[in-house]
Design an enzyme around this catalytic site. Structure first.
Site, PDB file in Angstrom:
ATOM      1  NE  ARG A  26     -24.428-116.481 -18.305  1.00 23.73           N
ATOM      2  CZ  ARG A  26     -23.440-117.370 -18.465  1.00 23.73           C
ATOM      3  NH1 ARG A  26     -23.299-118.005 -19.600  1.00 23.73           N
ATOM      4  NH2 ARG A  26     -22.603-117.632 -17.479  1.00 23.73           N
ATOM      5  CG  HIS A  30     -25.340-122.988 -21.082  1.00 21.20           C
ATOM      6  ND1 HIS A  30     -25.979-121.991 -20.411  1.00 21.20           N
ATOM      7  CD2 HIS A  30     -24.014-122.668 -21.024  1.00 21.20           C
ATOM      8  CE1 HIS A  30     -25.100-121.112 -19.945  1.00 21.20           C
ATOM      9  NE2 HIS A  30     -23.882-121.506 -20.313  1.00 21.20           N
TER      10      HIS A  30
HETATM   11  P1  NAP Z   1     -14.751-110.857 -20.192  1.00 22.79           P
HETATM   12  O1  NAP Z   1     -13.301-111.233 -20.190  1.00 22.79           O
HETATM   13  O2  NAP Z   1     -15.299-110.074 -19.065  1.00 22.79           O
HETATM   14  O3  NAP Z   1     -15.009-110.078 -21.566  1.00 22.79           O
HETATM   15  C1  NAP Z   1     -16.194-109.427 -21.855  1.00 22.79           C
HETATM   16  C2  NAP Z   1     -16.016-108.633 -23.159  1.00 22.79           C
HETATM   17  O4  NAP Z   1     -17.276-108.041 -23.491  1.00 22.79           O
HETATM   18  C3  NAP Z   1     -15.001-107.500 -23.038  1.00 22.79           C
HETATM   19  O5  NAP Z   1     -14.253-107.393 -24.241  1.00 22.79           O
HETATM   20  C4  NAP Z   1     -15.904-106.274 -22.872  1.00 22.79           C
HETATM   21  O6  NAP Z   1     -15.355-105.053 -23.374  1.00 22.79           O
HETATM   22  C5  NAP Z   1     -17.079-106.652 -23.746  1.00 22.79           C
HETATM   23  N1  NAP Z   1     -18.267-105.896 -23.366  1.00 22.79           N
HETATM   24  C6  NAP Z   1     -18.948-105.941 -22.177  1.00 22.79           C
HETATM   25  N2  NAP Z   1     -19.984-105.081 -22.203  1.00 22.79           N
HETATM   26  C7  NAP Z   1     -19.944-104.470 -23.422  1.00 22.79           C
HETATM   27  C8  NAP Z   1     -20.726-103.480 -24.039  1.00 22.79           C
HETATM   28  N3  NAP Z   1     -21.786-102.924 -23.409  1.00 22.79           N
HETATM   29  N4  NAP Z   1     -20.395-103.078 -25.277  1.00 22.79           N
HETATM   30  C9  NAP Z   1     -19.327-103.631 -25.929  1.00 22.79           C
HETATM   31  N5  NAP Z   1     -18.538-104.582 -25.396  1.00 22.79           N
HETATM   32  C10 NAP Z   1     -18.837-104.993 -24.156  1.00 22.79           C
HETATM   33  O7  NAP Z   1     -15.663-112.163 -20.325  1.00 22.79           O
HETATM   34  P2  NAP Z   1     -15.302-113.620 -20.890  1.00 22.79           P
HETATM   35  O8  NAP Z   1     -14.561-114.407 -19.885  1.00 22.79           O
HETATM   36  O9  NAP Z   1     -14.711-113.487 -22.256  1.00 22.79           O
HETATM   37  O10 NAP Z   1     -16.777-114.247 -20.980  1.00 22.79           O
HETATM   38  C11 NAP Z   1     -17.776-113.622 -21.763  1.00 22.79           C
HETATM   39  C12 NAP Z   1     -19.137-114.239 -21.507  1.00 22.79           C
HETATM   40  O11 NAP Z   1     -19.231-115.524 -22.123  1.00 22.79           O
HETATM   41  C13 NAP Z   1     -19.477-114.522 -20.045  1.00 22.79           C
HETATM   42  O12 NAP Z   1     -19.924-113.356 -19.378  1.00 22.79           O
HETATM   43  C14 NAP Z   1     -20.575-115.558 -20.157  1.00 22.79           C
HETATM   44  O13 NAP Z   1     -21.829-114.916 -20.187  1.00 22.79           O
HETATM   45  C15 NAP Z   1     -20.307-116.230 -21.509  1.00 22.79           C
HETATM   46  N6  NAP Z   1     -19.912-117.636 -21.330  1.00 22.79           N
HETATM   47  C16 NAP Z   1     -20.670-118.603 -21.919  1.00 22.79           C
HETATM   48  C17 NAP Z   1     -20.328-119.938 -21.793  1.00 22.79           C
HETATM   49  C18 NAP Z   1     -21.100-121.027 -22.488  1.00 22.79           C
HETATM   50  O14 NAP Z   1     -20.875-122.216 -22.201  1.00 22.79           O
HETATM   51  N7  NAP Z   1     -21.981-120.702 -23.408  1.00 22.79           N
HETATM   52  C19 NAP Z   1     -19.189-120.288 -21.034  1.00 22.79           C
HETATM   53  C20 NAP Z   1     -18.430-119.288 -20.449  1.00 22.79           C
HETATM   54  C21 NAP Z   1     -18.805-117.953 -20.598  1.00 22.79           C
HETATM   55  P3  NAP Z   1     -14.039-104.405 -22.697  1.00 22.79           P
HETATM   56  O15 NAP Z   1     -12.913-105.325 -23.144  1.00 22.79           O
HETATM   57  O16 NAP Z   1     -13.933-103.058 -23.302  1.00 22.79           O
HETATM   58  O17 NAP Z   1     -14.260-104.431 -21.215  1.00 22.79           O
END
Ligand code: NAP
Length: 308
Positions: free
Chosen positions: A223, A271
């Protein structure tokens, strides 16, 4: 009982058809035609709620069509005690993995130099790197894990940084702020796929870049507010970083005169790494609708305390 669809509407007919075929008893209303507010028990939303959702006093569940729910969680229009689920879909993971793998390969094969050479009709051969760069993924959740598996399939050395320590086959795992420096020191390409929370805001900053080996690259698909944009330009201009691929920005659309547009070491994309599509994750929406009505925990339910 009614389901209110208040998310992106282009192509939403595919979702409505699916829901109707699977369960003809579901009554779908499309924002802003809500009917009686008290009849709405489940709502499908995108990045931000179009109205104060607290008006639906019988709401039992909310489903986001986006994977990142930071904007929704920051909105005061969200009932605090109603469960919220985020979008997880194979299609989204595939798009994200394609984007990241494509840019990793472009970085290591010198795509930017090759394109510049062609523009000037210069026949400039490049030798291959002696060894493949190690790739680190900040955030090894649904999207990060899929990318890691695909990079492993291409024989890359892959590591991940998470909040809670656990094991993943073939991937070195680092967790928490204490292990971040070691993680950064071993990787020459870092991919950011963290959710935006109070702990990750501004995390891509001068200090983090300085801990990466000189000449490293970053791919930012998390983000916008996670990246200190001025620090990135400095790190690229001093040679601490050699390339950056940035898909998300503090201000979107990226303003016309933003320095990223014309920076020779930055690839800007609008994006698009993994855009949500109406109808995506239809099975998840249906399942979570039934779970909400039955008072059961939703799949991919957001933990309101951790913020993702
Ligand atoms: P997710 O399944 O919730 O995974 C988030 C990961 O981040 C988990 O491994 C979590 O650790 C880790 N994390 C969160 N806070 C942390 C911290 N303070 N320190 C270290 N690690 C941390 O999310 P996802 O589905 O993979 O999506 C991730 C993000 O990608 C979304 O939130 C969104 O912002 C972004 N995104 C971008 C696009 C784009 O088009 N650019 C599209 C979709 C999503 P744990 O495993 O230990 O909980």
């Amino acid at each position: 009982v009614a389901l209110l669809y208040a998310a992106e509407t282009q192509g939403a007919a595919v979702l409505f058809e699916f829901l109707h075929r699977q369960d003809p008893s579901i009554e779908i209303r499309v924002w802003p035609d809500c009917g009686q507010d008290s009849e709405i028990e489940f709502v499908v939303v995108s990045g931000e709620a179009p109205t104060d959702l607290r008006r639906f006093v019988n709401l039992r569940g909310m489903q986001s069509t986006w994977a990142g729910v930071n904007a929704l969680l920051n909105s005061r229009d969200l009932p605090p005690d109603v469960p919220l689920a985020r979008m997880v879909a194979d299609e989204m993971s595939n798009w994200m993995a394609e984007y990241v793998v494509y840019h990793v390969l472009d970085i290591i094969r010198g795509g930017s130099d090759l394109r510049s050479s062609q523009a000037e009709c210069i026949w400039q051969q490049r030798t291959h790197l002696a060894s493949k760069p190690a790739i680190g993924i900040l955030g090894l959740g649904e999207l990060g894990q899929d990318i890691a598996r695909k990079l492993l399939g291409l024989n890359f050395d892959v590591s991940g940084w998470v909040r809670t320590k656990r094991q993943f086959e073939g991937i070195s795992i680092y967790s928490g702020p204490g292990e971040l420096p070691e993680f950064l020191g071993r990787n020459s390409i870092v991919v950011c796929l963290l959710p935006l929370t109070e702990h990750t805001r501004g995390i891509l900053n001068a200090e983090l870049f300085a801990r990466m080996p000189r000449g490293s690259s970053i791919i930012h698909v998390g983000r916008g507010p996670q990246l200190m944009e001025g620090d990135l330009i400095k790190a690229l201009d001093t040679g601490q970083l050699s390339r950056a691929v940035v898909d998300v920005f503090a201000q979107e659309p990226l303003p016309e005169h933003h320095p990223f547009w014309s920076h020779p070491k930055i690839t800007v994309t609008p994006h698009v790494a993994a855009i949500s599509r109406a109808g995506m994750g239809a099975a998840l929406i249906l399942e979570n609708y039934h779970r909400a009505i039955a008072g059961r925990e939703l799949l991919h339910q957001v933990d309101r305390t951790s913020g993702y």
